[in-house]
Every structure is written in C-alpha cells, then in structure tokens.
Design a protein around this motif. Structure first.
Motif, mmCIF file in Angstrom:
data_model
loop_
_atom_site.group_PDB
_atom_site.id
_atom_site.type_symbol
_atom_site.label_atom_id
_atom_site.label_comp_id
_atom_site.label_asym_id
_atom_site.label_seq_id
_atom_site.Cartn_x
_atom_site.Cartn_y
_atom_site.Cartn_z
ATOM 1 N N GLU A 194 -1.339 2.914 -2.564
ATOM 2 C CA GLU A 194 -2.066 4.155 -2.280
ATOM 3 C C GLU A 194 -1.148 5.359 -2.312
ATOM 4 O OE1 GLU A 194 -3.729 3.321 1.542
ATOM 5 O OE2 GLU A 194 -5.290 2.012 0.720
ATOM 6 N N SER A 195 0.122 5.155 -1.931
ATOM 7 C CA SER A 195 1.048 6.290 -1.923
ATOM 8 C C SER A 195 2.480 5.826 -2.156
ATOM 9 C CB SER A 195 0.949 7.059 -0.606
ATOM 10 O OG SER A 195 1.449 6.289 0.465
ATOM 11 N N ARG A 201 0.824 -1.209 0.000
ATOM 12 C CA ARG A 201 0.000 0.000 0.000
ATOM 13 C C ARG A 201 0.858 1.259 0.000
ATOM 14 N NH1 ARG A 201 -5.381 -0.902 0.925
ATOM 15 N NH2 ARG A 201 -5.918 -2.932 1.753
#
Length: 79
Positions: A72-73, A48
């Motif tokens: 996500e990042s 993630r």
C-alpha cells in the motif's frame, strides 16, 4: 514485522536471501542494514508497508523481488 530470530537470516554476507512465503507484513527501518546481499526475494508475503530507510544501507542490493504482496505504501527514502 519479520524478525530474524527464526534463523532465516543466518548468513549476513549471502549473495541471495530468500524470504518468500514467510508471512512478512512490513519492512521496518534498517531491518536489513547489517546484511550484504545482492538479491533479496520477498515474494509471496503479506507486505503492506515499506518504511523509510528500510533498504538504504543495503548498498550491494541489485535485485529486489516484491511480487505477490499487498503493498500500500513505500516510504520516499526507502532505498
């Protein structure tokens, strides 16, 4: 976090390191900094987050496979 105590990263000078399907959730700061690797496969994990400086010292890295993760990042200075 993935830890190398499972003997998956035994060769610090491998051309290819395959860490696919290891349930890795994040790549922390300098996790791979002592490794000399050209092709790193992190496909099919649960990654993630990739933090700043995660790959900054992996100077020979040519190919990074990240398909089929939940990213996500990615830190601005990860590479």
């Amino acid at each position: 976090m993935y830890r190398s105590d499972r003997n998956d990263l035994y060769d610090k000078k491998a051309d290819i390191i395959n860490l696919s399907y290891k349930n890795i959730e994040q790549i922390d700061h300098n996790t791979l900094s002592s490794y000399v690797v050209q092709h790193l496969n992190l496909n099919n994990n649960s990654i993630r987050r990739i933090y700043d400086s995660s790959f900054i010292n992996v100077i020979n890295l040519k190919t990074l496979y990240l398909s089929f993760n939940l990213i996500e990042s990615i830190g601005r200075s990860s590479f």
